[in-house]
Scaffold this motif. Structure first.
Motif, PDB file in Angstrom:
ATOM      1  N   ARG A   1       0.839  -1.203   0.000  1.00 13.28           N
ATOM      2  CA  ARG A   1       0.000   0.000   0.000  1.00 13.28           C
ATOM      3  C   ARG A   1       0.871   1.250   0.000  1.00 13.28           C
ATOM      4  NH1 ARG A   1      -3.925   1.672   4.891  1.00 13.28           N
ATOM      5  NH2 ARG A   1      -1.906   2.121   5.790  1.00 13.28           N
ATOM      6  N   ASN A   2       1.937   1.188   0.794  1.00 15.71           N
ATOM      7  CA  ASN A   2       2.852   2.322   0.844  1.00 15.71           C
ATOM      8  C   ASN A   2       3.545   2.529  -0.510  1.00 15.71           C
ATOM      9  OD1 ASN A   2       4.723   4.254   2.306  1.00 15.71           O
ATOM     10  ND2 ASN A   2       3.663   3.305   4.009  1.00 15.71           N
TER      11      ASN A   2
ATOM     12  N   PHE B   1       1.079   4.118  -2.904  1.00 14.92           N
ATOM     13  CA  PHE B   1       0.951   5.530  -2.550  1.00 14.92           C
ATOM     14  C   PHE B   1       2.146   6.318  -3.085  1.00 14.92           C
ATOM     15  CE2 PHE B   1       1.892   8.838   0.690  1.00 14.92           C
ATOM     16  CZ  PHE B   1       0.820   9.669   0.417  1.00 14.92           C
TER      17      PHE B   1
ATOM     18  N   VAL C   1       5.738   0.018  10.542  1.00 15.93           N
ATOM     19  CA  VAL C   1       5.649   1.478  10.448  1.00 15.93           C
ATOM     20  C   VAL C   1       7.046   2.085  10.527  1.00 15.93           C
ATOM     21  CG1 VAL C   1       4.815   3.555  11.617  1.00 15.93           C
ATOM     22  CG2 VAL C   1       3.299   1.607  11.342  1.00 15.93           C
TER      23      VAL C   1
ATOM     24  N   SER D   1       9.010   1.470   7.181  1.00 16.71           N
ATOM     25  CA  SER D   1       8.613   2.328   6.062  1.00 16.71           C
ATOM     26  C   SER D   1       8.934   3.789   6.371  1.00 16.71           C
ATOM     27  CB  SER D   1       7.145   2.137   5.690  1.00 16.71           C
ATOM     28  OG  SER D   1       6.321   2.591   6.713  1.00 16.71           O
ATOM     29  N   ALA D   2       8.808   4.176   7.646  1.00 21.02           N
ATOM     30  CA  ALA D   2       9.176   5.551   8.009  1.00 21.02           C
ATOM     31  C   ALA D   2      10.670   5.779   7.757  1.00 21.02           C
ATOM     32  CB  ALA D   2       8.823   5.831   9.455  1.00 21.02           C
TER      33      ALA D   2
ATOM     34  N   TRP E   1      11.213   6.548   4.138  1.00 18.83           N
ATOM     35  CA  TRP E   1      10.828   7.933   3.832  1.00 18.83           C
ATOM     36  C   TRP E   1      11.879   8.899   4.348  1.00 18.83           C
ATOM     37  CZ3 TRP E   1       6.903   9.787   0.806  1.00 18.83           C
ATOM     38  CH2 TRP E   1       5.957   8.856   0.390  1.00 18.83           C
TER      39      TRP E   1
HETATM   40  C1  LIG Z   1       3.430   4.911   4.416  1.00 20.54           C
HETATM   41  O1  LIG Z   1       4.332   4.828   5.500  1.00 20.54           O
HETATM   42  C2  LIG Z   1       4.464   6.022   6.273  1.00 20.54           C
HETATM   43  C3  LIG Z   1       5.509   5.801   7.319  1.00 20.54           C
HETATM   44  O2  LIG Z   1       5.276   4.660   8.095  1.00 20.54           O
HETATM   45  C4  LIG Z   1       3.117   6.409   6.851  1.00 20.54           C
HETATM   46  O3  LIG Z   1       3.227   7.604   7.576  1.00 20.54           O
HETATM   47  C5  LIG Z   1       2.103   6.555   5.725  1.00 20.54           C
HETATM   48  O4  LIG Z   1       0.820   6.813   6.259  1.00 20.54           O
HETATM   49  C6  LIG Z   1       2.045   5.288   4.890  1.00 20.54           C
HETATM   50  N1  LIG Z   1       1.126   5.518   3.773  1.00 20.54           N
HETATM   51  C7  LIG Z   1       0.236   4.602   3.357  1.00 20.54           C
HETATM   52  C8  LIG Z   1      -0.688   5.029   2.269  1.00 20.54           C
HETATM   53  O5  LIG Z   1       0.210   3.482   3.797  1.00 20.54           O
END
Ligand SMILES: *[C@@H]1O[C@H](CO)[C@@H](O)[C@H](O)[C@H]1NC(C)=O
Length: 312
Positions: A62-63, A66, A140, A143-144, A147
């Motif tokens: 999903r990330n 996005f 989280v 993925s953070a 970013w």
């Molecule tokens: C993607 O990962 C970031 C960091 O964990 C998070 O803040 C963001 O909401 C995520 N976006 C989606 C669409 O999952």
């Protein structure tokens, strides 16, 4: 330095060598952009609302979708505008902003793809510890971290490049503000600047790439050691989509950035860049939704639900 006239805007050359193709390209890019946005939104919405797809793999997917939405929106709308104008100009700040977001999303994608391969490594090679280690918080954080890496590299690189002296000419032989066509415009001896830019690009591309290679080395040796053909097939099917996306993304990125300077030709680079800026973002949702039974099923389920809801 005082009497150097500095550039205040750039001219994007884009497709101006092919004026007769402009209309056709406009239509093609508009369609590709539309389907990229649509495909990636469908994936984000499906994963958000489906109850089965609540695993780390789909959290990262999903990330990624996005990210693709953001990545294509940095370049394609600008290309569409430049295709519909006779001459396309971009201000100095506009160009810096575009490069910043292009690098932010591009670098984040490199790292996110390696995080996704680490997730597959954990799931396939260390399945007993998988659910305990890959909990929501770890996902989280991972993925953070991707970013954050994208943010740091983009901020550093953009600041560095736009502090170099640009004193004209100001014609960018590309569709958008990319590193290589900008470096050509820096005046004076740019050898060391180029070395620095290429070294950073090399590390940024190679570090996650090596992580991906190591993960897949372990994944493949583990899969080959499995006894039953069925479990082998099942394990492989969970990572085949990711492997295809990685190959596409890194194949085109390495081909563009990791070549010796002597073989550069901005004209061919320009066309090659369409692969990672236009083609791969539309392929990700196609690969994941056509090859992955779970995603396909979830899209059908959600589609049916929405259809039934609109009927009453
Ligand atoms: C993607 O990962 C970031 C960091 O964990 C998070 O803040 C963001 O909401 C995520 N976006 C989606 C669409 O999952």
């Amino acid at each position: 330095m005082a009497n150097e006239t500095s550039v205040t805007e750039f001219i994007i050359l884009g497709f101006s060598k092919l004026p007769e193709m402009k209309f056709l390209l406009f239509v093609v890019f508009l369609c590709l952009y539309f389907f990229t946005i649509l495909g990636n939104i469908v994936i984000v919405v499906t994963i958000t609302f489906d109850t089965i797809l609540q695993t780390p793999m789909y959290f990262f997917l999903r990330n990624l979708s996005f990210l693709e939405l953001c990545f294509t929106s940095v370049t394609i709308p600008n290309m569409l505008v430049s295709l519909s104008l006779a001459e396309s100009r971009i201000s100095f700040i506009g160009c810096a902003t575009q490069l910043y977001f292009f690098l932010l999303f591009g670098v984040t994608e490199c790292f996110l793809l390696s995080v996704m391969s680490y997730d597959r490594y954990m799931a396939i090679c260390i399945p007993l510890r998988y659910t305990a280690t890959m909990d929501k918080r770890t996902c989280v954080r991972l993925s953070a971290a991707s970013w954050l890496a994208g943010f740091l590299v983009a901020a550093g690189h953009t600041t560095f490049i736009f502090n170099l002296p640009f004193c004209g000419p100001n014609i960018i032989n590309h569709f958008f503000c990319e590193i290589q066509p900008l470096m050509v415009l820096v005046c004076g001896n740019t050898y060391w600047n180029e070395v620095q830019v290429i070294a950073v690009a090399g590390v940024v591309l190679m570090l996650p790439f090596i992580l991906i290679l190591v993960s897949y080395f372990h994944i493949i040796t583990t899969i080959l050691k499995m006894r039953s053909a069925q479990s082998r097939h099942k394990a492989f099917s969970t990572c085949s989509s990711h492997l295809m996306v990685v190959t596409l993304f890194y194949g085109t990125a390495l081909f563009t950035y990791a070549r010796p300077k002597s073989s550069y030709s901005l004209d061919t680079d320009k066309w090659l860049s369409l692969f990672y800026s236009v083609i791969t973002p539309i392929l990700n949702p196609i690969i994941y939704s056509l090859r992955n039974k779970e995603v396909k099923g979830a899209i059908w389920k959600l589609g049916t639900k929405i259809f039934l809801m609109t009927k009453d």
